[in-house]
Design an enzyme around this catalytic site. Structure first.
Site, PDB file in Angstrom:
ATOM      1  N   ASP A  82     -35.439  46.607 -39.464  1.00  0.00           N
ATOM      2  CA  ASP A  82     -34.896  46.599 -38.297  1.00  0.00           C
ATOM      3  C   ASP A  82     -35.878  46.520 -36.930  1.00  0.00           C
ATOM      4  O   ASP A  82     -36.744  47.206 -37.102  1.00  0.00           O
ATOM      5  CB  ASP A  82     -33.802  47.681 -38.197  1.00  0.00           C
ATOM      6  CG  ASP A  82     -32.815  47.599 -37.126  1.00  0.00           C
ATOM      7  OD1 ASP A  82     -31.428  47.564 -37.566  1.00  0.00           O
ATOM      8  OD2 ASP A  82     -32.955  47.382 -35.923  1.00  0.00           O
ATOM      9  N   GLY A 104     -30.111  48.653 -32.982  1.00  0.00           N
ATOM     10  CA  GLY A 104     -30.158  49.609 -34.210  1.00  0.00           C
ATOM     11  C   GLY A 104     -30.744  50.975 -33.321  1.00  0.00           C
ATOM     12  O   GLY A 104     -31.390  51.015 -32.462  1.00  0.00           O
ATOM     13  N   ALA A 120     -28.661  40.167 -36.739  1.00  0.00           N
ATOM     14  CA  ALA A 120     -28.409  39.255 -35.854  1.00  0.00           C
ATOM     15  C   ALA A 120     -28.037  39.533 -34.518  1.00  0.00           C
ATOM     16  O   ALA A 120     -27.559  40.810 -34.293  1.00  0.00           O
ATOM     17  CB  ALA A 120     -27.206  38.439 -36.490  1.00  0.00           C
ATOM     18  N   THR A 146     -18.760  35.784 -40.233  1.00  0.00           N
ATOM     19  CA  THR A 146     -17.682  36.277 -39.245  1.00  0.00           C
ATOM     20  C   THR A 146     -16.375  35.524 -39.304  1.00  0.00           C
ATOM     21  O   THR A 146     -16.552  34.309 -39.600  1.00  0.00           O
ATOM     22  CB  THR A 146     -18.558  35.979 -38.014  1.00  0.00           C
ATOM     23  OG1 THR A 146     -17.359  36.547 -36.956  1.00  0.00           O
ATOM     24  CG2 THR A 146     -18.834  34.692 -37.644  1.00  0.00           C
ATOM     25  N   TYR A 181     -21.847  32.318 -31.416  1.00  0.00           N
ATOM     26  CA  TYR A 181     -22.163  33.329 -32.192  1.00  0.00           C
ATOM     27  C   TYR A 181     -21.851  32.746 -33.555  1.00  0.00           C
ATOM     28  O   TYR A 181     -22.414  32.845 -34.619  1.00  0.00           O
ATOM     29  CB  TYR A 181     -21.418  34.642 -31.889  1.00  0.00           C
ATOM     30  CG  TYR A 181     -21.268  35.473 -32.788  1.00  0.00           C
ATOM     31  CD1 TYR A 181     -22.482  36.098 -33.588  1.00  0.00           C
ATOM     32  CD2 TYR A 181     -20.092  36.015 -33.352  1.00  0.00           C
ATOM     33  CE1 TYR A 181     -22.482  36.885 -34.644  1.00  0.00           C
ATOM     34  CE2 TYR A 181     -19.928  36.628 -34.376  1.00  0.00           C
ATOM     35  CZ  TYR A 181     -21.097  37.344 -34.961  1.00  0.00           C
ATOM     36  OH  TYR A 181     -21.131  37.993 -36.365  1.00  0.00           O
ATOM     37  N   PHE A 199     -13.804  40.302 -40.331  1.00  0.00           N
ATOM     38  CA  PHE A 199     -12.851  40.215 -39.406  1.00  0.00           C
ATOM     39  C   PHE A 199     -13.347  41.325 -38.614  1.00  0.00           C
ATOM     40  O   PHE A 199     -14.592  41.554 -38.198  1.00  0.00           O
ATOM     41  CB  PHE A 199     -11.353  40.468 -39.823  1.00  0.00           C
ATOM     42  CG  PHE A 199     -11.267  38.697 -40.299  1.00  0.00           C
ATOM     43  CD1 PHE A 199     -11.957  38.157 -41.457  1.00  0.00           C
ATOM     44  CD2 PHE A 199     -10.087  38.119 -39.563  1.00  0.00           C
ATOM     45  CE1 PHE A 199     -11.634  36.861 -41.819  1.00  0.00           C
ATOM     46  CE2 PHE A 199      -9.872  36.823 -39.994  1.00  0.00           C
ATOM     47  CZ  PHE A 199     -10.749  36.161 -41.197  1.00  0.00           C
ATOM     48  N   ASN A 200     -12.665  42.311 -38.058  1.00  0.00           N
ATOM     49  CA  ASN A 200     -13.071  43.352 -37.070  1.00  0.00           C
ATOM     50  C   ASN A 200     -13.505  44.659 -37.724  1.00  0.00           C
ATOM     51  O   ASN A 200     -12.752  45.228 -37.728  1.00  0.00           O
ATOM     52  CB  ASN A 200     -12.152  43.532 -35.870  1.00  0.00           C
ATOM     53  CG  ASN A 200     -12.083  42.279 -35.091  1.00  0.00           C
ATOM     54  OD1 ASN A 200     -11.682  41.029 -35.280  1.00  0.00           O
ATOM     55  ND2 ASN A 200     -12.356  42.561 -33.783  1.00  0.00           N
ATOM     56  N   ILE A 246      -8.022  45.101 -20.691  1.00  0.00           N
ATOM     57  CA  ILE A 246      -7.687  44.519 -21.608  1.00  0.00           C
ATOM     58  C   ILE A 246      -7.904  42.805 -21.218  1.00  0.00           C
ATOM     59  O   ILE A 246      -7.577  42.507 -20.245  1.00  0.00           O
ATOM     60  CB  ILE A 246      -5.880  44.669 -21.773  1.00  0.00           C
ATOM     61  CG1 ILE A 246      -5.533  45.910 -22.332  1.00  0.00           C
ATOM     62  CG2 ILE A 246      -5.408  43.454 -22.727  1.00  0.00           C
ATOM     63  CD1 ILE A 246      -4.166  46.487 -22.205  1.00  0.00           C
ATOM     64  N   PHE A 247      -8.392  42.514 -21.943  1.00  0.00           N
ATOM     65  CA  PHE A 247      -8.927  41.020 -21.758  1.00  0.00           C
ATOM     66  C   PHE A 247      -7.896  39.936 -21.992  1.00  0.00           C
ATOM     67  O   PHE A 247      -8.046  38.923 -23.193  1.00  0.00           O
ATOM     68  CB  PHE A 247     -10.251  40.484 -22.624  1.00  0.00           C
ATOM     69  CG  PHE A 247     -11.625  41.366 -22.380  1.00  0.00           C
ATOM     70  CD1 PHE A 247     -11.466  41.893 -21.182  1.00  0.00           C
ATOM     71  CD2 PHE A 247     -12.527  41.670 -23.220  1.00  0.00           C
ATOM     72  CE1 PHE A 247     -12.542  42.654 -20.631  1.00  0.00           C
ATOM     73  CE2 PHE A 247     -13.392  42.300 -23.017  1.00  0.00           C
ATOM     74  CZ  PHE A 247     -13.612  42.996 -21.532  1.00  0.00           C
TER      75      PHE A 247
HETATM   76  N1  UDP Z   1     -11.018  43.693 -25.813  1.00  0.00           N
HETATM   77  C1  UDP Z   1     -10.346  43.973 -24.922  1.00  0.00           C
HETATM   78  N2  UDP Z   1     -11.201  44.723 -24.016  1.00  0.00           N
HETATM   79  C2  UDP Z   1     -12.335  45.214 -24.190  1.00  0.00           C
HETATM   80  C3  UDP Z   1     -13.073  44.726 -25.400  1.00  0.00           C
HETATM   81  C4  UDP Z   1     -12.203  43.935 -26.203  1.00  0.00           C
HETATM   82  O1  UDP Z   1      -9.219  43.516 -24.474  1.00  0.00           O
HETATM   83  O2  UDP Z   1     -13.143  45.818 -23.354  1.00  0.00           O
HETATM   84  C5  UDP Z   1     -10.397  42.686 -26.898  1.00  0.00           C
HETATM   85  C6  UDP Z   1     -11.270  41.385 -27.293  1.00  0.00           C
HETATM   86  O3  UDP Z   1     -10.688  40.537 -26.212  1.00  0.00           O
HETATM   87  C7  UDP Z   1     -10.574  41.118 -28.678  1.00  0.00           C
HETATM   88  C8  UDP Z   1     -10.280  42.436 -29.374  1.00  0.00           C
HETATM   89  O4  UDP Z   1     -10.437  43.390 -28.115  1.00  0.00           O
HETATM   90  O5  UDP Z   1      -9.289  40.461 -28.568  1.00  0.00           O
HETATM   91  C9  UDP Z   1     -11.426  42.989 -30.063  1.00  0.00           C
HETATM   92  O6  UDP Z   1     -12.745  42.728 -29.373  1.00  0.00           O
HETATM   93  P1  UDP Z   1     -13.992  43.207 -29.887  1.00  0.00           P
HETATM   94  O7  UDP Z   1     -14.935  42.839 -28.845  1.00  0.00           O
HETATM   95  O8  UDP Z   1     -13.836  44.826 -30.450  1.00  0.00           O
HETATM   96  O9  UDP Z   1     -14.322  42.326 -31.548  1.00  0.00           O
HETATM   97  P2  UDP Z   1     -14.413  41.024 -31.626  1.00  0.00           P
HETATM   98  O10 UDP Z   1     -12.943  40.380 -31.608  1.00  0.00           O
HETATM   99  O11 UDP Z   1     -15.125  40.262 -30.509  1.00  0.00           O
HETATM  100  O12 UDP Z   1     -15.497  40.897 -32.707  1.00  0.00           O
END
Ligand code: UDP
Length: 334
Positions: free
Chosen positions: A35, A40, A80, A122, A149, A177-178, A213-214
């Site tokens: 690493d 990390g 990565a 991913t 990415y 996934f997440n 919330i994005f």
């Molecule tokens: N998200 C959000 N606000 C934040 C961070 C993330 O609304 O401050 C949303 C983001 O748009 C996505 C989901 O949460 O829809 C998961 O995002 P994260 O960055 O955790 O993981 P990713 O989906 O990018 O792997």
């Protein structure tokens, strides 16, 4: 063919790699962690693992590690750049460096006759049009990377495809996934933190005033993005199953998630319930590169490798993350 005893783990000081390193050690493998500590933490590396601070850009440093450990049988590649949003702002950092670093690693592996590889890939490979968004994503779905990415991971999958054909490299690509959740001694600590669950829990710890919330204008049940959250220990277990099946699989891709999608608002609500904190939320703009819905079908890995998640629900995942964040409010610093 032959028995696998020693595994080199790149990114083994990172969030998912450090959990995989621990589970490998528990399963009886020897582990070499490589690493560069860009994201990390030295403290995340299990004490029983061999440790080398090496940047994958530096092929000679990597050669020295393989020379020191000529008995490495397989590589798990977690190292990565991993941020969707950052990759939209700095595409070449992803498109070039994630590809070049993986190629460096593979080149040195081939020089040393190491022909087993497991890739962290991913769900960002699947930025699908709306007609696909109501079904879990199988490995047969079209590859449409959502960001540089995701594209960089697809590049690496293509490199693996060709090295399989030209050199007999055996590989499995695990499309996460997440990733979320924690082990009691091993959790999520990024600087800066960008991931939803740790950010929400930082609000609950009083370290942030609110969560943004994005976007709430996506075509989903409450307008916020839907994601499939999977516990890191379940991800790590999938790596071990893939490692053990690698010689018979040859070349395989698996989507890895729980198969249930939760909206951003539902994640925040779950965290409110678990932490007892009101967790104020404000609506902000969409984050470029974010697909509306990403939910995995993991039928293939369940069927072929017998993978079965220990944390199939969001509640238990967020609870394990909360326990780690409460015990380590400053991450690995304390
Ligand atoms: N998200 C959000 N606000 C934040 C961070 C993330 O609304 O401050 C949303 C983001 O748009 C996505 C989901 O949460 O829809 C998961 O995002 P994260 O960055 O955790 O993981 P990713 O989906 O990018 O792997």
């Amino acid at each position: 063919m032959g028995t696998i005893r020693k595994v080199l783990v790149t990114g083994g000081a990172g969030y998912i790699g450090s959990v995989a390193a621990r589970l490998l050690l528990r399963a009886g493998y020897a582990v070499v962690v490589v690493d560069n500590l860009y994201q990390g933490h030295r403290a995340a590396v299990p004490p029983q693992a061999h440790w080398a601070r090496v940047d994958l850009a530096d092929k000679n440093a990597l050669r020295a590690v393989f020379a020191q450990h000529p008995d490495v049988d397989a590589v798990m590649h977690f190292a990565a750049y991993t941020l969707v949003g950052e990759s939209m702002a700095q595409p070449l950092k992803y498109l070039r460096d994630n590809l070049v670093n993986a190629c460096n690693l593979l080149e040195v592996m081939l020089e040393h006759g190491v022909l087993r590889f497991i890739l962290s890939s991913t769900a960002n490979l699947f930025d699908l049009p709306p007609e696909h968004q109501d079904q879990p994503i199988t490995e047969e779905f079209p590859i449409i990377p959502g960001s540089p990415y995701g594209e960089s991971k697809f590049f690496v999958e293509r490199v693996l495809h060709w090295l399989h054909r030209t050199h007999g490299l055996k590989y499995v690509s695990l499309r996460y996934f997440n990733a979320a959740g924690a082990l009691p001694d091993c959790g999520e600590d990024h600087d800066p933190e960008t991931h939803l669950i740790p950010l929400v829990l930082q609000v609950a710890l009083g370290q942030r005033s609110h969560i943004t919330i994005f976007g709430d204008d996506y075509p989903t049940r409450d307008g916020t993005c839907v994601r499939d959250y999977i516990h890191v220990a379940d991800l790590a277990q999938a790596h071990i199953l893939a490692l053990e099946a690698l010689d018979t699989l040859g070349a395989r891709h698996y989507n890895l998630g729980n198969g249930t999608g939760y909206t951003v608002k539902e994640v925040i609500e779950t965290a409110r319930r678990i932490t007892g904190h009101p967790i104020p939320a404000v609506i902000g703009p969409r984050r470029p590169g974010d697909p509306a819905v990403l939910v995995a079908s993991s039928e293939r890995i369940r069927r072929e490798l017998g993978w079965a998640p220990q944390y199939p629900d969001l509640e238990s995942i967020v609870r394990s993350a909360w326990e780690w964040h409460r015990a380590h409010p400053n991450g690995y610093e304390d």
